[in-house]
Design a protein around this motif. Structure first.
Motif, PDB file in Angstrom:
ATOM      1  N   ILE A   1       0.861  -1.176   0.000  1.00  0.00           N
ATOM      2  CA  ILE A   1       0.000   0.000   0.000  1.00  0.00           C
ATOM      3  C   ILE A   1       0.900   1.230   0.000  1.00  0.00           C
ATOM      4  CG2 ILE A   1      -1.706   1.335   1.289  1.00  0.00           C
ATOM      5  CD1 ILE A   1      -2.748  -1.316   2.398  1.00  0.00           C
ATOM      6  N   VAL A   2       0.658   2.135  -0.968  1.00  0.00           N
ATOM      7  CA  VAL A   2       1.423   3.376  -1.046  1.00  0.00           C
ATOM      8  C   VAL A   2       0.473   4.528  -0.744  1.00  0.00           C
ATOM      9  CG1 VAL A   2       2.836   4.882  -2.493  1.00  0.00           C
ATOM     10  CG2 VAL A   2       2.993   2.392  -2.754  1.00  0.00           C
ATOM     11  N   ALA A   3       0.617   5.125   0.433  1.00  0.00           N
ATOM     12  CA  ALA A   3      -0.180   6.293   0.798  1.00  0.00           C
ATOM     13  C   ALA A   3       0.430   7.513   0.108  1.00  0.00           C
ATOM     14  CB  ALA A   3      -0.185   6.483   2.308  1.00  0.00           C
ATOM     15  N   GLY A   4      -0.410   8.301  -0.535  1.00  0.00           N
ATOM     16  CA  GLY A   4       0.098   9.441  -1.291  1.00  0.00           C
ATOM     17  C   GLY A   4       0.688   9.002  -2.620  1.00  0.00           C
ATOM     18  N   GLY A   5       0.185   7.913  -3.144  1.00  0.00           N
ATOM     19  CA  GLY A   5       0.755   7.310  -4.349  1.00  0.00           C
ATOM     20  C   GLY A   5       0.544   8.088  -5.630  1.00  0.00           C
ATOM     21  N   ALA A   6      -0.309   9.106  -5.632  1.00  0.00           N
ATOM     22  CA  ALA A   6      -0.518   9.899  -6.846  1.00  0.00           C
ATOM     23  C   ALA A   6       0.355  11.152  -6.870  1.00  0.00           C
ATOM     24  CB  ALA A   6      -1.991  10.289  -6.988  1.00  0.00           C
TER      25      ALA A   6
ATOM     26  N   ILE B   1       6.617  11.666  -5.716  1.00  0.00           N
ATOM     27  CA  ILE B   1       7.434  10.589  -5.138  1.00  0.00           C
ATOM     28  C   ILE B   1       6.636   9.292  -5.084  1.00  0.00           C
ATOM     29  CG2 ILE B   1       8.610   9.797  -3.046  1.00  0.00           C
ATOM     30  CD1 ILE B   1       9.339  12.749  -2.531  1.00  0.00           C
ATOM     31  N   GLY B   2       5.389   9.361  -4.642  1.00  0.00           N
ATOM     32  CA  GLY B   2       4.558   8.173  -4.523  1.00  0.00           C
ATOM     33  C   GLY B   2       4.330   7.466  -5.851  1.00  0.00           C
TER      34      GLY B   2
ATOM     35  N   ARG C   1       8.146   1.724  -9.461  1.00  0.00           N
ATOM     36  CA  ARG C   1       9.277   0.881  -9.059  1.00  0.00           C
ATOM     37  C   ARG C   1       8.803  -0.451  -8.465  1.00  0.00           C
ATOM     38  NH1 ARG C   1      15.024   1.104  -8.336  1.00  0.00           N
ATOM     39  NH2 ARG C   1      15.460  -0.835  -7.288  1.00  0.00           N
ATOM     40  N   LEU C   2       7.802  -0.375  -7.606  1.00  0.00           N
ATOM     41  CA  LEU C   2       7.273  -1.582  -6.979  1.00  0.00           C
ATOM     42  C   LEU C   2       6.639  -2.508  -8.016  1.00  0.00           C
ATOM     43  CD1 LEU C   2       5.721   0.084  -3.814  1.00  0.00           C
ATOM     44  CD2 LEU C   2       7.653  -1.513  -3.833  1.00  0.00           C
ATOM     45  N   LEU C   3       5.898  -1.954  -8.958  1.00  0.00           N
ATOM     46  CA  LEU C   3       5.319  -2.760 -10.030  1.00  0.00           C
ATOM     47  C   LEU C   3       6.406  -3.403 -10.879  1.00  0.00           C
ATOM     48  CD1 LEU C   3       2.394  -0.428 -11.124  1.00  0.00           C
ATOM     49  CD2 LEU C   3       2.153  -2.722 -10.147  1.00  0.00           C
ATOM     50  N   ALA C   4       7.456  -2.644 -11.166  1.00  0.00           N
ATOM     51  CA  ALA C   4       8.560  -3.157 -11.988  1.00  0.00           C
ATOM     52  C   ALA C   4       9.272  -4.332 -11.322  1.00  0.00           C
ATOM     53  CB  ALA C   4       9.555  -2.042 -12.287  1.00  0.00           C
TER      54      ALA C   4
ATOM     55  N   GLN D   1      -3.831   0.965 -16.072  1.00  0.00           N
ATOM     56  CA  GLN D   1      -4.070  -0.202 -16.912  1.00  0.00           C
ATOM     57  C   GLN D   1      -3.301  -1.436 -16.451  1.00  0.00           C
ATOM     58  OE1 GLN D   1      -6.458  -0.006 -19.206  1.00  0.00           O
ATOM     59  NE2 GLN D   1      -6.675   2.090 -18.459  1.00  0.00           N
ATOM     60  N   GLU D   2      -2.413  -1.266 -15.495  1.00  0.00           N
ATOM     61  CA  GLU D   2      -1.623  -2.387 -14.980  1.00  0.00           C
ATOM     62  C   GLU D   2      -2.524  -3.314 -14.161  1.00  0.00           C
ATOM     63  OE1 GLU D   2       1.620  -3.141 -15.393  1.00  0.00           O
ATOM     64  OE2 GLU D   2       1.926  -1.428 -16.715  1.00  0.00           O
ATOM     65  N   PRO D   3      -2.480  -4.617 -14.422  1.00  0.00           N
ATOM     66  CA  PRO D   3      -3.349  -5.545 -13.682  1.00  0.00           C
ATOM     67  C   PRO D   3      -3.014  -5.648 -12.195  1.00  0.00           C
ATOM     68  CG  PRO D   3      -1.836  -6.746 -15.103  1.00  0.00           C
ATOM     69  CD  PRO D   3      -1.664  -5.287 -15.424  1.00  0.00           C
ATOM     70  N   ASP D   4      -1.805  -5.313 -11.808  1.00  0.00           N
ATOM     71  CA  ASP D   4      -1.397  -5.409 -10.401  1.00  0.00           C
ATOM     72  C   ASP D   4      -1.416  -4.058  -9.696  1.00  0.00           C
ATOM     73  OD1 ASP D   4      -1.062  -8.157 -10.370  1.00  0.00           O
ATOM     74  OD2 ASP D   4       0.982  -8.026 -11.130  1.00  0.00           O
ATOM     75  N   PHE D   5      -2.185  -3.099 -10.220  1.00  0.00           N
ATOM     76  CA  PHE D   5      -2.268  -1.765  -9.640  1.00  0.00           C
ATOM     77  C   PHE D   5      -3.728  -1.396  -9.396  1.00  0.00           C
ATOM     78  CE2 PHE D   5      -0.815   2.440  -8.680  1.00  0.00           C
ATOM     79  CZ  PHE D   5      -1.819   3.287  -9.112  1.00  0.00           C
ATOM     80  N   ARG D   6      -4.002  -0.858  -8.209  1.00  0.00           N
ATOM     81  CA  ARG D   6      -5.330  -0.344  -7.898  1.00  0.00           C
ATOM     82  C   ARG D   6      -5.187   1.019  -7.240  1.00  0.00           C
ATOM     83  NH1 ARG D   6      -6.113  -3.926 -10.642  1.00  0.00           N
ATOM     84  NH2 ARG D   6      -7.761  -5.470 -10.646  1.00  0.00           N
TER      85      ARG D   6
END
Length: 86
Positions: A27-32, A35-36, A42-45, A69-74
């Protein structure tokens, strides 16, 4: 803002399966934010599944637009100082 929180869909289960046993859910708080969003990339990569939580007060959807569009991203529109349940 609680009504804007989106629940995880069944395709994005937190439970690990045999083929995802080594894949982390992060979970990335402030992900938009600047830095987030780079942290999410990076985490998806490196093969992680990423849950991005942001209230868009200073972050921007354009920072994560390509990740949607990444299947592992919400993405969840939510203020992280309020209670949050996934």
């Amino acid at each position: 803002m609680g009504s804007n929180v989106k629940r995880l869909d069944p395709q994005f289960s937190l439970a690990t399966s045999e083929n995802r046993s080594s894949q982390r859910v992060v979970i990335v708080a402030g992900g938009a934010g600047f830095i987030g969003s780079n942290l999410c990339r990076r985490l998806l990569a490196q093969g992680d599944r990423v849950i991005c939580v942001d209230n868009l007060e200073t972050g921007r959807l354009s920072n994560i637009g390509a990740l949607m569009q990444e299947p592992d991203f919400r993405f969840f529109l939510h203020d992280i100082v309020e209670p949050f349940s996934i």
